[in-house]
Design a protein around this motif. Structure first.
Motif, mmCIF file in Angstrom:
data_model
loop_
_atom_site.group_PDB
_atom_site.id
_atom_site.type_symbol
_atom_site.label_atom_id
_atom_site.label_comp_id
_atom_site.label_asym_id
_atom_site.label_seq_id
_atom_site.Cartn_x
_atom_site.Cartn_y
_atom_site.Cartn_z
ATOM 1 N N PHE A 32 18.798 -112.000 -88.919
ATOM 2 C CA PHE A 32 17.645 -112.569 -89.613
ATOM 3 C C PHE A 32 16.323 -112.033 -89.070
ATOM 4 C CE2 PHE A 32 20.495 -116.129 -90.909
ATOM 5 C CZ PHE A 32 20.223 -116.065 -92.268
ATOM 6 N N PHE A 33 16.330 -111.589 -87.799
ATOM 7 C CA PHE A 33 15.085 -111.119 -87.203
ATOM 8 C C PHE A 33 14.487 -109.935 -87.973
ATOM 9 C CE2 PHE A 33 17.189 -113.175 -83.539
ATOM 10 C CZ PHE A 33 16.167 -114.025 -83.130
ATOM 11 N N ARG A 34 15.327 -109.202 -88.684
ATOM 12 C CA ARG A 34 14.827 -108.063 -89.460
ATOM 13 C C ARG A 34 13.835 -108.500 -90.531
ATOM 14 N NH1 ARG A 34 17.369 -103.366 -88.373
ATOM 15 N NH2 ARG A 34 19.517 -103.396 -87.568
ATOM 16 N N ARG A 35 13.859 -109.773 -90.891
ATOM 17 C CA ARG A 35 12.988 -110.260 -91.961
ATOM 18 C C ARG A 35 11.646 -110.775 -91.444
ATOM 19 N NH1 ARG A 35 17.279 -114.129 -94.781
ATOM 20 N NH2 ARG A 35 15.391 -114.937 -95.795
ATOM 21 N N THR A 58 3.019 -110.294 -84.476
ATOM 22 C CA THR A 58 2.025 -109.233 -84.681
ATOM 23 C C THR A 58 2.690 -107.915 -85.034
ATOM 24 O OG1 THR A 58 1.982 -108.781 -82.293
ATOM 25 C CG2 THR A 58 0.326 -110.316 -83.166
ATOM 26 N N SER A 59 4.021 -107.932 -85.143
ATOM 27 C CA SER A 59 4.753 -106.745 -85.591
ATOM 28 C C SER A 59 6.021 -107.198 -86.286
ATOM 29 C CB SER A 59 5.121 -105.836 -84.405
ATOM 30 O OG SER A 59 6.240 -106.356 -83.693
ATOM 31 N N ALA A 60 6.586 -106.306 -87.054
ATOM 32 C CA ALA A 60 7.934 -106.524 -87.562
ATOM 33 C C ALA A 60 8.917 -106.165 -86.447
ATOM 34 C CB ALA A 60 8.172 -105.662 -88.790
ATOM 35 N N LEU A 61 10.196 -106.427 -86.666
ATOM 36 C CA LEU A 61 11.208 -106.055 -85.683
ATOM 37 C C LEU A 61 11.293 -104.528 -85.615
ATOM 38 C CD1 LEU A 61 13.317 -107.708 -83.966
ATOM 39 C CD2 LEU A 61 15.017 -106.911 -85.606
ATOM 40 N N TYR A 62 11.354 -104.010 -84.406
ATOM 41 C CA TYR A 62 11.491 -102.565 -84.257
ATOM 42 C C TYR A 62 12.508 -102.267 -83.165
ATOM 43 C CZ TYR A 62 8.069 -103.303 -80.455
ATOM 44 O OH TYR A 62 7.393 -103.753 -79.335
ATOM 45 N N GLU A 63 13.051 -101.059 -83.216
ATOM 46 C CA GLU A 63 14.133 -100.687 -82.300
ATOM 47 C C GLU A 63 13.578 -100.295 -80.935
ATOM 48 O OE1 GLU A 63 18.225 -97.974 -82.411
ATOM 49 O OE2 GLU A 63 16.754 -97.892 -84.045
ATOM 50 N N PHE A 85 10.247 -107.781 -81.341
ATOM 51 C CA PHE A 85 9.030 -107.993 -82.129
ATOM 52 C C PHE A 85 7.943 -108.497 -81.190
ATOM 53 C CE2 PHE A 85 11.224 -112.113 -82.493
ATOM 54 C CZ PHE A 85 10.213 -113.015 -82.210
ATOM 55 N N ASP A 86 6.711 -108.168 -81.505
ATOM 56 C CA ASP A 86 5.559 -108.574 -80.704
ATOM 57 C C ASP A 86 4.936 -109.824 -81.303
ATOM 58 O OD1 ASP A 86 5.896 -106.258 -79.146
ATOM 59 O OD2 ASP A 86 4.665 -105.083 -80.522
ATOM 60 N N PHE A 87 4.240 -110.591 -80.459
ATOM 61 C CA PHE A 87 3.595 -111.796 -80.968
ATOM 62 C C PHE A 87 2.390 -112.155 -80.120
ATOM 63 C CE2 PHE A 87 6.719 -113.428 -77.881
ATOM 64 C CZ PHE A 87 5.924 -114.290 -77.115
ATOM 65 N N GLU A 88 1.544 -113.048 -80.671
ATOM 66 C CA GLU A 88 0.463 -113.652 -79.918
ATOM 67 C C GLU A 88 0.702 -115.151 -79.882
ATOM 68 O OE1 GLU A 88 -3.227 -112.938 -81.857
ATOM 69 O OE2 GLU A 88 -2.611 -113.813 -83.766
ATOM 70 N N ARG A 105 16.609 -133.730 -90.341
ATOM 71 C CA ARG A 105 16.397 -134.850 -91.254
ATOM 72 C C ARG A 105 14.992 -134.820 -91.868
ATOM 73 N NH1 ARG A 105 19.417 -137.509 -87.288
ATOM 74 N NH2 ARG A 105 17.528 -138.344 -86.276
ATOM 75 N N GLU A 106 13.987 -134.531 -91.039
ATOM 76 C CA GLU A 106 12.619 -134.537 -91.549
ATOM 77 C C GLU A 106 12.385 -133.409 -92.542
ATOM 78 O OE1 GLU A 106 9.341 -135.313 -89.038
ATOM 79 O OE2 GLU A 106 10.530 -136.362 -87.518
ATOM 80 N N HIS A 107 13.096 -132.294 -92.371
ATOM 81 C CA HIS A 107 12.932 -131.167 -93.284
ATOM 82 C C HIS A 107 13.931 -131.192 -94.432
ATOM 83 C CE1 HIS A 107 10.660 -128.375 -90.256
ATOM 84 N NE2 HIS A 107 10.145 -129.584 -90.336
ATOM 85 N N GLY A 108 14.968 -132.014 -94.290
ATOM 86 C CA GLY A 108 15.999 -132.022 -95.320
ATOM 87 C C GLY A 108 16.765 -130.719 -95.389
ATOM 88 N N ARG A 109 16.932 -130.076 -94.243
ATOM 89 C CA ARG A 109 17.609 -128.773 -94.181
ATOM 90 C C ARG A 109 18.714 -128.825 -93.132
ATOM 91 N NH1 ARG A 109 14.694 -128.503 -97.893
ATOM 92 N NH2 ARG A 109 13.335 -126.793 -98.583
ATOM 93 N N ASN A 110 19.768 -128.079 -93.329
ATOM 94 C CA ASN A 110 20.882 -128.037 -92.391
ATOM 95 C C ASN A 110 20.740 -126.825 -91.484
ATOM 96 O OD1 ASN A 110 23.272 -128.784 -91.158
ATOM 97 N ND2 ASN A 110 24.534 -127.615 -92.595
ATOM 98 N N TYR A 111 19.733 -126.842 -90.629
ATOM 99 C CA TYR A 111 19.517 -125.724 -89.723
ATOM 100 C C TYR A 111 20.711 -125.574 -88.781
ATOM 101 C CZ TYR A 111 14.630 -126.196 -91.189
ATOM 102 O OH TYR A 111 13.468 -126.289 -91.921
ATOM 103 N N ALA A 112 21.058 -124.328 -88.481
ATOM 104 C CA ALA A 112 22.205 -124.032 -87.627
ATOM 105 C C ALA A 112 21.795 -124.077 -86.158
ATOM 106 C CB ALA A 112 22.782 -122.664 -87.975
ATOM 107 N N ALA A 113 22.355 -125.009 -85.415
ATOM 108 C CA ALA A 113 21.956 -125.203 -84.021
ATOM 109 C C ALA A 113 22.291 -123.999 -83.155
ATOM 110 C CB ALA A 113 22.622 -126.456 -83.462
ATOM 111 N N GLN A 114 23.365 -123.283 -83.464
ATOM 112 C CA GLN A 114 23.795 -122.168 -82.626
ATOM 113 C C GLN A 114 23.163 -120.844 -83.016
ATOM 114 O OE1 GLN A 114 25.535 -122.899 -79.933
ATOM 115 N NE2 GLN A 114 25.476 -125.023 -80.657
ATOM 116 N N ALA A 115 22.475 -120.804 -84.147
ATOM 117 C CA ALA A 115 21.884 -119.545 -84.605
ATOM 118 C C ALA A 115 20.687 -119.169 -83.740
ATOM 119 C CB ALA A 115 21.451 -119.665 -86.064
ATOM 120 N N PRO A 116 20.513 -117.878 -83.432
ATOM 121 C CA PRO A 116 19.359 -117.478 -82.627
ATOM 122 C C PRO A 116 18.029 -117.644 -83.357
ATOM 123 C CG PRO A 116 20.575 -115.554 -83.387
ATOM 124 C CD PRO A 116 21.395 -116.744 -83.748
ATOM 125 N N ALA A 117 18.072 -117.677 -84.691
ATOM 126 C CA ALA A 117 16.852 -117.859 -85.482
ATOM 127 C C ALA A 117 17.178 -118.604 -86.763
ATOM 128 C CB ALA A 117 16.205 -116.517 -85.806
#
Length: 295
Positions: A32-35, A58-63, A85-88, A105-117
């Motif tokens: 997902f980081f590619r996005r 501050t950047s997209a994902l790069y190699e 990826f870079d950030f501020e 619950r607050e977002h009404g989404r089933n976020y994956a706890a084990q996913a890195p992103a």
């Protein structure tokens, strides 16, 4: 633009400090980081603790390449990091904590706890995450280069040759609010005063070498961790640091208990990238007029 939650493993909480100071995040599996795109909001979440910070890409994902700047990850020797990826940093001040379950619950989404992103989908969820953080900057900049003399000369409120003492008196009362700057110095100096070795954390303060003239002064190499009284005397130019990183005490203190510190080596961080900036120390020493008189 999109928002993301990036997970930090419970066993490596130091990775946020490293990432904040370096201004980048490395990954082993792009996925997902590619996005991620520049301008995306990213919220770092420490497993078992909760939200740590809000940053902006501050950047997209790069190699990564052999010439890429070295990271400080605890597990870097295991290898496997392939992209970055870079950030501020925007804020490290969560207004309240919540569990992973509460977030879902607050977002009404089933976020994956084990996913890195996890991608945050929808303006309501994004607005909720933004509301959880204080937007006031409270950041230690450890990868931003210190300004050179010319830049400092024209920085608002900062002019070489100013008398630091009056400014110091105004700053002494406010310095403890520089929370992230102090925290970065506590880590760098292993929670001990650089002069006395005192480890009583409640009296340890973050001293600027070049005086504070905005958030960019909060660079770890522009600071020394000092006991409160020594911080005050440093700001008032009653002692300074020589080219050999030894302490030089003003003649006005030679009949005081502080005279015993004269000639003592300054304790510096083990990490060379966190040690006091020599040029900044030189400017502080030059501002102490008694050093010129003694020359």
């Amino acid at each position: 633009m999109t928002s993301w939650i990036v997970k930090i493993g419970k066993g490596t909480p130091q990775h946020w400090d490293f990432a904040r100071d370096d201004g980048f995040w490395d990954v082993r599996q792009p996925g997902f980081f590619r996005r991620i795109e520049p301008g995306d909001d990213i919220y770092f979440w420490l497993s078992g603790t909760g939200l740590l910070s809000r940053v902006r890409a501050t950047s997209a994902l790069y190699e990564l390449t052999p010439g890429s700047r070295s990271a400080h990850w605890i597990d870097r020797d295991d290898g496997g990091y392939t992209h970055r990826f870079d950030f501020e940093t925007i804020s490290e001040v969560p207004q309240r904590s919540l569990t992973w379950g509460e977030l879902k619950r607050e977002h009404g989404r089933n976020y994956a706890a084990q996913a890195p992103a996890n991608e945050i989908d929808g303006p309501v969820a994004e607005s909720h995450l933004r509301s959880l953080f204080d937007n006031r900057s409270d950041i230690a900049f450890a990868s931003l280069p210190l300004p050179d003399d010319t830049q400092l000369e024209y920085s608002p409120g900062y002019t070489h040759g100013d008398d630091l003492r009056e400014r110091a008196k105004r700053e002494i009362a406010a310095r403890r609010g520089q929370r992230r700057f102090r925290q970065s110095l506590l880590v760098a100096y292993e929670h001990s005063c650089a002069v006395t070795g005192s480890n009583v954390e409640s009296v340890l303060e973050a001293a600027h070498i070049d005086r504070y003239f905005g958030d960019h002064s909060n660079h770890v190499t522009n600071g020394i961790l000092l006991r409160a009284d020594l911080h005050t005397l440093f700001d008032l130019q009653m002692w300074t640091v020589t080219d050999l990183l030894t302490i030089e005490v003003s003649p006005m203190l030679k009949r005081s208990e502080y005279a015993s510190f004269d000639g003592r080596p300054l304790r510096v961080p083990a990490n060379p990238r966190q040690r006091p900036d020599r040029a900044a120390l030189g400017r502080h020493r030059k501002a102490c007029q008694w050093t010129t008189q003694n020359a």
